[in-house]
Motif scaffolding. Structure first.
Motif, PDB file in Angstrom:
ATOM      1  N   VAL A 148       0.834  -1.194   0.000  1.00 24.44           N
ATOM      2  CA  VAL A 148       0.000   0.000   0.000  1.00 24.44           C
ATOM      3  C   VAL A 148       0.871   1.248   0.000  1.00 24.44           C
ATOM      4  O   VAL A 148       1.883   1.305   0.712  1.00 24.44           O
ATOM      5  CB  VAL A 148      -0.913   0.003   1.237  1.00 24.44           C
ATOM      6  CG1 VAL A 148      -1.677   1.306   1.329  1.00 24.44           C
ATOM      7  CG2 VAL A 148      -1.868  -1.176   1.178  1.00 24.44           C
ATOM      8  N   GLN A 149       0.474   2.208  -0.787  1.00 26.31           N
ATOM      9  CA  GLN A 149       1.173   3.492  -0.801  1.00 26.31           C
ATOM     10  C   GLN A 149       0.274   4.561  -0.211  1.00 26.31           C
ATOM     11  O   GLN A 149      -0.941   4.577  -0.450  1.00 26.31           O
ATOM     12  CB  GLN A 149       1.567   3.873  -2.223  1.00 26.31           C
ATOM     13  CG  GLN A 149       2.636   2.968  -2.821  1.00 26.31           C
ATOM     14  CD  GLN A 149       3.101   3.444  -4.173  1.00 26.31           C
ATOM     15  OE1 GLN A 149       2.339   4.038  -4.933  1.00 26.31           O
ATOM     16  NE2 GLN A 149       4.360   3.209  -4.482  1.00 26.31           N
ATOM     17  N   VAL A 169      -0.179   8.676  -0.078  1.00 26.69           N
ATOM     18  CA  VAL A 169       0.216   9.856  -0.834  1.00 26.69           C
ATOM     19  C   VAL A 169      -0.411  11.092  -0.207  1.00 26.69           C
ATOM     20  O   VAL A 169      -1.645  11.220  -0.167  1.00 26.69           O
ATOM     21  CB  VAL A 169      -0.204   9.738  -2.308  1.00 26.69           C
ATOM     22  CG1 VAL A 169       0.216  10.992  -3.069  1.00 26.69           C
ATOM     23  CG2 VAL A 169       0.398   8.488  -2.935  1.00 26.69           C
ATOM     24  N   ALA A 194      -4.766   6.446   0.560  1.00 24.11           N
ATOM     25  CA  ALA A 194      -4.159   5.118   0.451  1.00 24.11           C
ATOM     26  C   ALA A 194      -4.466   4.540  -0.925  1.00 24.11           C
ATOM     27  O   ALA A 194      -5.572   4.686  -1.433  1.00 24.11           O
ATOM     28  CB  ALA A 194      -4.694   4.196   1.533  1.00 24.11           C
ATOM     29  N   SER A 195      -3.472   3.871  -1.515  1.00 23.48           N
ATOM     30  CA  SER A 195      -3.623   3.365  -2.874  1.00 23.48           C
ATOM     31  C   SER A 195      -4.569   2.164  -2.953  1.00 23.48           C
ATOM     32  O   SER A 195      -5.090   1.844  -4.015  1.00 23.48           O
ATOM     33  CB  SER A 195      -2.258   2.957  -3.439  1.00 23.48           C
ATOM     34  OG  SER A 195      -1.665   1.957  -2.624  1.00 23.48           O
ATOM     35  N   ASP A 196      -4.765   1.492  -1.832  1.00 23.98           N
ATOM     36  CA  ASP A 196      -5.614   0.303  -1.785  1.00 23.98           C
ATOM     37  C   ASP A 196      -6.905   0.654  -1.052  1.00 23.98           C
ATOM     38  O   ASP A 196      -6.878   0.997   0.128  1.00 23.98           O
ATOM     39  CB  ASP A 196      -4.873  -0.820  -1.064  1.00 23.98           C
ATOM     40  CG  ASP A 196      -5.660  -2.120  -1.031  1.00 23.98           C
ATOM     41  OD1 ASP A 196      -5.061  -3.155  -0.671  1.00 23.98           O
ATOM     42  OD2 ASP A 196      -6.864  -2.124  -1.360  1.00 23.98           O
ATOM     43  N   SER A 197      -8.021   0.546  -1.749  1.00 20.65           N
ATOM     44  CA  SER A 197      -9.299   0.930  -1.152  1.00 20.65           C
ATOM     45  C   SER A 197      -9.724  -0.006  -0.034  1.00 20.65           C
ATOM     46  O   SER A 197     -10.608   0.337   0.759  1.00 20.65           O
ATOM     47  CB  SER A 197     -10.385   0.976  -2.232  1.00 20.65           C
ATOM     48  OG  SER A 197     -10.555  -0.310  -2.800  1.00 20.65           O
ATOM     49  N   LYS A 213     -13.136   6.911   0.173  1.00 22.79           N
ATOM     50  CA  LYS A 213     -11.947   7.199  -0.629  1.00 22.79           C
ATOM     51  C   LYS A 213     -10.668   6.804   0.095  1.00 22.79           C
ATOM     52  O   LYS A 213      -9.578   7.119  -0.381  1.00 22.79           O
ATOM     53  CB  LYS A 213     -11.906   8.686  -0.995  1.00 22.79           C
ATOM     54  CG  LYS A 213     -13.053   9.125  -1.893  1.00 22.79           C
ATOM     55  CD  LYS A 213     -12.899  10.574  -2.316  1.00 22.79           C
ATOM     56  CE  LYS A 213     -14.014  10.989  -3.254  1.00 22.79           C
ATOM     57  NZ  LYS A 213     -13.866  12.398  -3.708  1.00 22.79           N
ATOM     58  N   THR A 223      -9.236   8.028   2.577  1.00 26.11           N
ATOM     59  CA  THR A 223      -8.462   9.255   2.687  1.00 26.11           C
ATOM     60  C   THR A 223      -8.627   9.849   4.074  1.00 26.11           C
ATOM     61  O   THR A 223      -9.722   9.830   4.639  1.00 26.11           O
ATOM     62  CB  THR A 223      -8.934  10.277   1.630  1.00 26.11           C
ATOM     63  OG1 THR A 223      -8.765   9.708   0.328  1.00 26.11           O
ATOM     64  CG2 THR A 223      -8.136  11.571   1.727  1.00 26.11           C
ATOM     65  N   TYR A 257       3.866   1.958   7.429  1.00 32.86           N
ATOM     66  CA  TYR A 257       3.520   2.578   6.153  1.00 32.86           C
ATOM     67  C   TYR A 257       3.662   4.084   6.305  1.00 32.86           C
ATOM     68  O   TYR A 257       3.126   4.670   7.260  1.00 32.86           O
ATOM     69  CB  TYR A 257       2.082   2.245   5.743  1.00 32.86           C
ATOM     70  CG  TYR A 257       1.838   0.792   5.458  1.00 32.86           C
ATOM     71  CD1 TYR A 257       1.374  -0.060   6.461  1.00 32.86           C
ATOM     72  CD2 TYR A 257       2.066   0.271   4.194  1.00 32.86           C
ATOM     73  CE1 TYR A 257       1.147  -1.397   6.202  1.00 32.86           C
ATOM     74  CE2 TYR A 257       1.835  -1.076   3.930  1.00 32.86           C
ATOM     75  CZ  TYR A 257       1.375  -1.901   4.937  1.00 32.86           C
ATOM     76  OH  TYR A 257       1.146  -3.234   4.678  1.00 32.86           O
TER      77      TYR A 257
END
Length: 122
Positions: free
Chosen positions: A2-3, A5, A24-27, A76, A78, A111
């Motif tokens: 997972v990233q 951003v 997060a890149s993974d929902s 999202k 987020t 992370y």
């Protein structure tokens, strides 16, 4: 992997407000704890706030209590950090992070985002 951003950093005058975000890149990512840390030049990375993902309860460092608010948008994946009444001493690189445990220590977070710069001018 997972990233995380971060976006939204920038330059703001003392007393102003700014909101930064972390996606997060993974929902399906569902950590135990999401947090915001910051690191000023020459200083150690310090916790700003964290949130338990299960119930949304939050912790704030004394230095930001009453001025900063952490929130989230589950759909999202987020999290946000709303910063008000900013001071020059809030200037730092702000990181979002995730951990499998409840912690205020950076070492427990596996992370990390790349960081977003927040600069508060006097």
């Amino acid at each position: 992997q997972v990233q995380l951003v971060e976006t939204g950093g920038g330059l703001v005058q003392a007393g102003g407000s700014l909101t930064i975000s972390c996606a997060a890149s993974d929902s399906t990512f569902s950590p135990h704890t999401m947090a915001w840390f910051r690191q000023a030049p020459g200083k150690e990375r310090e916790i700003v706030t964290h949130m338990f993902w299960s119930d949304g309860s939050t912790y704030y460092a004394d230095s930001v209590k009453g001025r900063f608010t952490m929130s989230r948008e589950n759909a999202k994946n987020t999290v946000f950090l709303q910063m008000h009444s900013l001071k020059p001493e809030d200037t730092a690189l702000y990181y979002c992070a995730a951990a499998p445990v409840s912690s205020i220590y950076a070492v427990d977070y596996g992370y990390w985002g790349q960081g977003t710069q927040v600069t508060v001018s006097s």
